[in-house]
Design a protein around this motif. Structure first.
Motif: not given
Ligand code: HEC
Ligand code: HEC
Ligand code: HEC
Ligand code: HEC
Ligand code: HEC
Length: 497
Positions: A17-18, A107-108, A111-117
């Motif tokens: 995260r950092g 915010d992992f 879902q959207g953030v997880r997908r992007t990551a």
């Protein structure tokens, strides 16, 4: 349904995260986004191109440049733009004092953030091998004879054409021009980049000047394939010449050339043995055709300096000239870009039957047609054969109608010689590049002269104690027959009388 909190996110994401938070936040700028788009599109194109290559598709040189050099460069540019955008933003925010001390939560659990990551991780995982593969393929391509010989079409045309006709036609350009090992590889890429620029902006000299001053010492390249211990002994050389009379009367010269090397007793003998590593010299001109000072060191360390009594070296040359240690290319300066002279080339083609010696005056006429100054190679291709036809039509109508095929064949043979030697676009014509292997001035008094061996072996290079670099006709070869119609020696060798 309640929004899950970040506490519920998997553990490894905590550590990331950092890093990810600022990167994610800061990469929301035009430059970085452009970078992502460029890298992804070129990356996908490259994947398709590589699949084609793996299945054996051979690109032409220009497609090769695009796929193997330009696309990977754009791809790399895309990758570089991403951090550039980030760094710029950091600077800007710092200047404006708006660099956040804490970054908005990534915010992992969302879902959207997880997908992007996930997308970023996967793209990086794919991009690294693409980049590595592209770099590798690019260098392999740049090493290919096709790239060296055909890419800069006009510039390399003379060398590539001569090369394809030479004994080294199957030896890659890089074997002689770069050789093994990393340092010369890097040097060649640096000077190569300059050459690409020079060609693009039309800055290169025509003809390309020789000798090539930064050519790798020949012993590190040639000796990969020819090593001195191997070549020794004599070589029989038979030269057939034709006359300028109606019958093209032929004569033969027979030489036993003492090539030498290291003999059975490990002694250095003959032409090869007596120079390598032992002779150094100071050239007075850029082409190394005038050599006023020569130094010879024997294996036991005795040094003898020879000075030209004809044209003594100037004081500043002696004081600050660059001494060169003789190597293979001081004699074999045209091992593969072998440009010929009209007389030689016609004699060889006639002896080989590519030009029929039965055609009246063909020797004289062929040389005459080769020496005409044509506007371009295309003009020569049209005018030269036509002029030959006209000659026979006008002077030998019977020959013209009866030996039509032989005349057409001869026209082709003469044009072939022209096209291997004259390149008006590069200002290359007969004799532009001297050939140092021999002494054409002596043996062919009518044609352009290259002193060759006689740059030093002219009988005028003397040491303080009166020794000279030999011009003895039997030191380098036994002259078994000179310009004889039917040399006896050849019958004797064939076992007859
Ligand atoms: C057998 C070794 C060898 C190979 C193979 C070879 N070269 Fe050369 N090349 C030389 C040497 C030696 C010279 C230097 C001539 C001099 O310094 O006088 C040279 C010179 C040149 C020059 C300078 C102009 C000239 O005619 O001297 C060009 C351009 C060149 N080479 C291009 C190529 C290209 C393109 C290829 C491949 C298609 C190639 N060479 C393959 C040995 C080689
Ligand atoms: C990768 C191997 C390779 C390298 C490097 C190489 N050669 Fe060759 N060379 C050959 C081959 C193969 C032949 C042809 C032999 C044959 O036809 O029998 C040849 C032939 C020759 C011949 C005989 C030509 C003739 O007319 O028969 C000479 C001279 C020669 N090379 C000189 C050189 C010089 C000088 C260099 C360095 C500038 C060099 N070679 C670099 C492989 C090589
Ligand atoms: C002093 C000039 C000189 C030097 C230096 C020299 N050569 Fe030669 N080399 C000759 C001559 C002359 C011939 C005979 C050419 C002919 O008559 O066909 C020859 C022939 C050859 C041949 C052909 C042999 C054969 O049997 O046909 C090869 C290969 C060769 N040289 C390679 C080399 C290499 C490699 C080097 C550097 C290590 C080198 N030479 C250095 C003058 C030289
Ligand atoms: C840069 C000057 C230079 C050039 C060019 C040169 N040589 Fe030499 N050569 C020498 C020197 C120096 C010696 C040794 C002289 C001595 O014995 O003190 C020598 C010795 C020789 C010898 C031994 C002669 C003897 O009787 O002991 C032969 C053979 C020979 N050269 C052949 C050639 C051939 C063939 C060529 C051209 C392809 C050639 N050289 C080009 C400088 C040169
Ligand atoms: C330093 C060495 C050297 C000396 C000295 C030398 N030659 Fe040569 N000569 C050569 C070489 C090398 C060739 C080229 C062989 C080849 O083309 O394969 C040659 C070629 C020749 C040829 C054939 C050329 C042709 O195209 O017909 C003749 C003829 C000839 N020499 C005569 C002489 C005579 C006569 C002398 C004495 C004045 C002499 N040479 C001295 C090295 C030498």
């Amino acid at each position: 349904m309640p929004e899950p909190t970040s506490n519920n996110a998997p553990k490894i994401f905590d550590k990331l995260r950092g890093v990810i938070r600022p990167a994610f936040y800061l990469s929301q700028n035009a430059i970085s986004r452009t970078g992502v788009v460029i890298a992804t599109t070129t990356g996908i194109t490259l994947v398709f191109a590589f699949i084609l290559l793996i299945f054996g598709f051979q690109p032409n040189p220009y497609a090769g440049i695009v796929v193997l050099m330009i696309l990977p460069a754009i791809f790399a540019l895309g990758l570089i733009l991403i951090p550039i955008g980030i760094v710029r933003d950091v600077r800007k925010f710092r200047r404006l004092g708006t660099l956040p001390s804490t970054y908005p939560t990534v915010d992992f659990s969302h879902q959207g953030v997880r997908r992007t990551a996930l997308f970023v991780v996967i793209m990086t995982a794919i991009n690294i091998p693409i980049f590595a593969f592209a770099t590798y393929q690019g260098t392999v391509f740049m090493e290919s004879t096709q790239f060296c010989g055909q890419t800069c079409h006009k510039v390399m045309d003379p060398e590539y054409t001569a090369y394809q006709r030479s004994p080294h036609a199957r030896v890659a350009c890089v074997e002689c021009h770069i050789g093994p090992g990393a340092p010369w590889f890097v040097r060649s890429k640096l000077s190569g980049s300059y050459q690409v620029l020079a060609v693009t902006f039309d800055l290169y000299p025509r003809p390309i000047p020789t000798p090539i001053h930064n050519l790798r010492p020949a012993r590190e390249t040639c000796e990969q394939c020819h090593w001195p211990e191997r070549f020794s002994g004599d070589k029989l050389v038979i030269k057939t010449k034709y006359g300028d009379d109606e019958k093209n009367s032929s004569t033969k010269t027979v030489l036993m050339v003492h090539i030498g090397g290291r003999n059975q007793d490990s002694k250095l003998v003959g032409i090869h043995g007596r120079h390598l590593g032992l002779v150094s010299y100071l050239p007075a001109d850029g082409k190394r055709q005038a050599i006023p000072w020569v130094s010879y060191r024997t294996v036991d360390g005795t040094v003898t300096d020879y000075v030209s009594t004809d044209a003594p070296p100037k004081a500043d040359l002696l004081a600050s000239g660059e001494r060169r240690t003789m190597d293979c290319v001081d004699c074999h300066n045209r091992p593969t870009h072998t440009f010929d002279l009209p007389e030689n080339a016609v004699n060889k083609a006639m002896a080989a039957g590519r030009i029929d010696p039965a055609l009246p005056f063909i020797h004289k006429k062929a040389i005459e047609l080769l020496k005409v100054k044509y506007q371009s190679r295309e003009a020569a291709a049209a005018e030269l054969p036509e002029a030959l036809r006209e000659f026979y039509q006008k002077n030998y109508p019977a020959v013209y109608s009866l030996q039509h095929a032989a005349i057409e064949e001869a026209a082709k043979g003469i044009l072939y010689i022209y096209q291997g030697n004259v390149f008006p676009e590069m200002n290359i014509t007969w004799g532009t590049y001297p050939n140092n292997l021999g002494h054409t001035d002596f043996s062919n008094p009518d044609q352009q002269s290259f002193p060759g061996c006689f740059r030093c072996h002219d009988g005028n290079h003397k040491s303080k104690d009166g020794k000279e670099i030999t011009q003895d006709c039997n030191a380098c070869h036994a002259l078994l027959a000179q310009d004889e119609a039917d040399p006896k020696i050849l019958h004797e060798m064939a076992g007859g009388n």
